[in-house]
Design a protein around this motif. Structure first.
Motif, PDB file in Angstrom:
ATOM      1  N   ALA A 115     -12.135  10.792 -17.702  1.00 33.54           N
ATOM      2  CA  ALA A 115     -12.431   9.729 -18.677  1.00 33.54           C
ATOM      3  C   ALA A 115     -13.326   8.662 -18.059  1.00 33.54           C
ATOM      4  CB  ALA A 115     -11.122   9.102 -19.176  1.00 33.54           C
ATOM      5  N   GLY A 116     -13.071   8.342 -16.801  1.00 35.04           N
ATOM      6  CA  GLY A 116     -13.852   7.308 -16.126  1.00 35.04           C
ATOM      7  C   GLY A 116     -15.150   7.827 -15.531  1.00 35.04           C
ATOM      8  N   GLY A 117     -15.390   9.133 -15.617  1.00 36.32           N
ATOM      9  CA  GLY A 117     -16.623   9.703 -15.082  1.00 36.32           C
ATOM     10  C   GLY A 117     -16.613   9.839 -13.561  1.00 36.32           C
ATOM     11  N   SER A 118     -15.427   9.813 -12.939  1.00 33.99           N
ATOM     12  CA  SER A 118     -15.368   9.897 -11.474  1.00 33.99           C
ATOM     13  C   SER A 118     -15.294  11.323 -10.952  1.00 33.99           C
ATOM     14  CB  SER A 118     -14.164   9.101 -10.950  1.00 33.99           C
ATOM     15  OG  SER A 118     -14.318   7.742 -11.259  1.00 33.99           O
ATOM     16  N   VAL A 119     -14.963  12.268 -11.807  1.00 31.13           N
ATOM     17  CA  VAL A 119     -15.015  13.694 -11.432  1.00 31.13           C
ATOM     18  C   VAL A 119     -15.637  14.445 -12.612  1.00 31.13           C
ATOM     19  CG1 VAL A 119     -12.935  13.582  -9.952  1.00 31.13           C
ATOM     20  CG2 VAL A 119     -12.709  14.279 -12.342  1.00 31.13           C
ATOM     21  N   ALA A 139     -14.052   2.850 -16.094  1.00 32.06           N
ATOM     22  CA  ALA A 139     -14.843   3.596 -15.101  1.00 32.06           C
ATOM     23  C   ALA A 139     -14.808   2.876 -13.749  1.00 32.06           C
ATOM     24  CB  ALA A 139     -16.284   3.747 -15.592  1.00 32.06           C
ATOM     25  N   ASP A 140     -14.830   1.541 -13.771  1.00 33.08           N
ATOM     26  CA  ASP A 140     -14.714   0.789 -12.509  1.00 33.08           C
ATOM     27  C   ASP A 140     -13.360   1.066 -11.861  1.00 33.08           C
ATOM     28  OD1 ASP A 140     -17.142  -0.328 -13.157  1.00 33.08           O
ATOM     29  OD2 ASP A 140     -16.258  -2.123 -14.059  1.00 33.08           O
ATOM     30  N   TYR A 141     -12.328   1.130 -12.710  1.00 29.50           N
ATOM     31  CA  TYR A 141     -10.974   1.385 -12.194  1.00 29.50           C
ATOM     32  C   TYR A 141     -10.918   2.749 -11.491  1.00 29.50           C
ATOM     33  CZ  TYR A 141      -6.094   2.866 -12.210  1.00 29.50           C
ATOM     34  OH  TYR A 141      -4.878   3.366 -11.831  1.00 29.50           O
ATOM     35  N   THR A 142     -11.406   3.793 -12.164  1.00 26.44           N
ATOM     36  CA  THR A 142     -11.268   5.129 -11.553  1.00 26.44           C
ATOM     37  C   THR A 142     -12.145   5.255 -10.303  1.00 26.44           C
ATOM     38  OG1 THR A 142     -12.913   6.169 -13.026  1.00 26.44           O
ATOM     39  CG2 THR A 142     -10.611   6.240 -13.731  1.00 26.44           C
ATOM     40  N   GLU A 143     -13.288   4.557 -10.319  1.00 29.49           N
ATOM     41  CA  GLU A 143     -14.131   4.575  -9.114  1.00 29.49           C
ATOM     42  C   GLU A 143     -13.375   3.933  -7.939  1.00 29.49           C
ATOM     43  OE1 GLU A 143     -18.113   3.026  -9.955  1.00 29.49           O
ATOM     44  OE2 GLU A 143     -18.228   2.456  -7.842  1.00 29.49           O
ATOM     45  N   SER A 144     -12.687   2.824  -8.209  1.00 28.69           N
ATOM     46  CA  SER A 144     -11.899   2.161  -7.154  1.00 28.69           C
ATOM     47  C   SER A 144     -10.747   3.045  -6.691  1.00 28.69           C
ATOM     48  CB  SER A 144     -11.307   0.843  -7.656  1.00 28.69           C
ATOM     49  OG  SER A 144     -12.310  -0.010  -8.080  1.00 28.69           O
ATOM     50  N   VAL A 145     -10.124   3.749  -7.652  1.00 29.48           N
ATOM     51  CA  VAL A 145      -9.014   4.645  -7.301  1.00 29.48           C
ATOM     52  C   VAL A 145      -9.480   5.678  -6.271  1.00 29.48           C
ATOM     53  CG1 VAL A 145      -7.661   6.588  -8.216  1.00 29.48           C
ATOM     54  CG2 VAL A 145      -7.674   4.403  -9.436  1.00 29.48           C
ATOM     55  N   HIS A 197      -7.856  10.959  -6.730  1.00 32.53           N
ATOM     56  CA  HIS A 197      -6.912   9.850  -6.554  1.00 32.53           C
ATOM     57  C   HIS A 197      -5.825  10.182  -5.562  1.00 32.53           C
ATOM     58  CE1 HIS A 197      -5.151  12.827  -9.061  1.00 32.53           C
ATOM     59  NE2 HIS A 197      -3.975  12.224  -9.070  1.00 32.53           N
ATOM     60  N   LEU A 198      -5.786  11.428  -5.079  1.00 38.83           N
ATOM     61  CA  LEU A 198      -4.671  11.811  -4.207  1.00 38.83           C
ATOM     62  C   LEU A 198      -5.169  12.460  -2.930  1.00 38.83           C
ATOM     63  CD1 LEU A 198      -3.956  15.135  -4.140  1.00 38.83           C
ATOM     64  CD2 LEU A 198      -3.324  14.660  -6.488  1.00 38.83           C
ATOM     65  N   ALA A 199      -4.309  12.403  -1.936  1.00 37.54           N
ATOM     66  CA  ALA A 199      -4.601  13.085  -0.674  1.00 37.54           C
ATOM     67  C   ALA A 199      -3.311  13.721  -0.184  1.00 37.54           C
ATOM     68  CB  ALA A 199      -5.124  12.102   0.356  1.00 37.54           C
TER      69      ALA A 199
END
Ligand code: DSN
Length: 419
Positions: free
Chosen positions: A216-220, A289-295, A321-323
């Protein structure tokens, strides 16, 4: 720490009618505010989402779909579901959406029901390599009712082995291929999966439970242009209420809808669907989108800092968002790390790593995620601090109280539910 409770004006009423249960809500709020939440599948839904959940829409029976329900009096709740559906289709560019699934697991069950018959063959990521129990566990409907062919990650780089996926597909000719994971930190090449599925005429299903908010945020990259069906949960990266959903092509819409109701579920939870509409509205705002980029930036920083402390990142890092970190280099197990972090008020979960020599009750790994801490406004500086505290907690468990004090100071500066 308790003070103004978060649960709105009606909380006073709850406190006077049922003080015992009200205290549970207050204690959970204190727990959230008093610890560092690094569980990769949890987030902090907004006050607006919680307000929709705590609404009179919980009362309405609405079996069926907007405009074609089994009960009268649905014209108002129809508006909530239509709003949620329109927002989801706009956000993900999908032909069709069904937001009635009670969870990601229900969404997966409905998808199997829509596309397969018991005994059909399904290719799915092996559970010990990051897959989900609905992708073939013998303890779940998927492993009991379907013929599951597992694929895995390579031993050397711990990335999905697309050559193996193709080889197994050509050999077993599955009716459905499912990709998506619960502890795979990397992006997945959905176009490669599409090409492989097409070679044998298989359905391609993407379980985007973990990724959907990042999409949704365009990060992947989005799976929607490639998959026949995308299932998801709404409470992880999407930061909505606990629940699930299904996106699909126009062709599959009737099959998916009939599988969700009446095959798998009964009456939809209309308060939850309203809360999904709120969360989808929030995700449509450019700030998401800023939120998911920061995540993602925070997850990269956290795992790099953990690597610097001797905890090896599985697959070399993260795109999400995970490792997942392999803690054997410190001479400890996942269960040790989970407990010592809990003593220091840092919440993580033990997790198997690919080719793990330890059983799932012990594990050689720990999964961390940055959804909650990013929602709380923390950034890269805080991720480096948190990594050093995790390392201290593991290398010197006697320092738990000192670390807990540092955690308390940090979470006080970045309070969960500051409203
Ligand atoms: N509980 C979810 C997770 O932690 O990834 C999977 O169902």
């Amino acid at each position: 720490m308790q003070g103004t409770p978060y649960y709105g004006p009606d909380f006073d009423l709850l406190q006077s009618r049922d003080p015992e249960l009200a205290q549970v809500l207050l204690d959970e709020l204190d727990r959230l505010r008093g610890e560092l939440q690094l569980i990769a599948s949890e987030n902090l839904a907004s006050p607006a989402v919680l307000a929709a959940l705590g609404s009179t829409l919980t009362n309405k029976y609405a079996e069926g779909y907007p405009g074609r329900r089994c009960y009268g009096g649905c014209e108002v709740v129809d508006r909530a579901e239509n709003l949620a559906n329109e927002r989801a289709k706009r956000l993900f560019g999908a032909d069709h959406v069904n937001l009635q699934p009670y969870s990601g697991t229900s969404a997966n069950l409905a998808t199997y029901a829509a596309l397969l018959q018991p005994g059909d063959t399904v290719l799915a990521l092996a559970l010990p390599h990051g897959g989900h129990y609905t992708h073939g566990s013998r303890l779940n409907f998927s492993g009991r009712w379907f013929d599951i062919v597992p694929y895995g990650v390579r031993r050397d780089d711990e990335l999905i082995d697309y050559d193996e996926v193709r080889h197994l597909t050509l050999r077993h000719r599955p009716k459905m291929i499912i990709c998506g994971a619960t502890s795979y930190p990397r992006t997945i090449d959905f176009s490669v999966f599409r090409g492989i599925a097409d070679e044998v005429g298989a359905w391609l299903v993407v379980d985007a439970a973990h990724l959907i908010g990042l999409v949704a945020g365009g990060s992947v990259p989005s799976p929607v242009p490639h998959a026949d069906v995308v299932t998801f949960s709404t409470h992880k990266t999407l930061r909505g209420p606990r629940g699930g959903g299904v996106l699909c092509t126009a062709e599959l819409a009737p099959r998916i809808d009939q599988a969700v109701f009446p095959f798998v579920q009964g009456g939809p939870l209309m308060d939850t669907i309203a809360a999904k509409a709120v969360a989808l509205g929030e995700a449509l705002d450019p700030s998401f989108a800023d939120y998911t980029e920061s995540v993602v930036r925070n997850a990269r920083t956290l795992v790099e800092a953990l690597a610097g402390e001797g905890m090896r990142p599985v697959s070399g890092g993260t795109d999400t968002h995970l490792a997942l970190v392999d803690v054997r280099g410190l001479g400890v197990t996942g269960v040790d790390v989970e407990q010592w972090c809990a003593d220091a008020r840092i919440v993580v979960n033990k997790n198997v790593i690919p080719y793990d020599p330890e059983p799932p009750t012990v594990t050689s790994g720990v999964r961390v995620g940055t959804l909650c801490v990013t929602t709380q406004g923390m950034g890269v500086a805080e991720m480096k601090e948190i990594a050093s505290w995790i390392a201290d907690a593991v290398k010197n468990p006697a320092s738990a109280q000192t670390i807990a004090t540092k955690v308390a100071n940090l979470v006080a500066r970045h309070r969960a539910y500051p409203e």
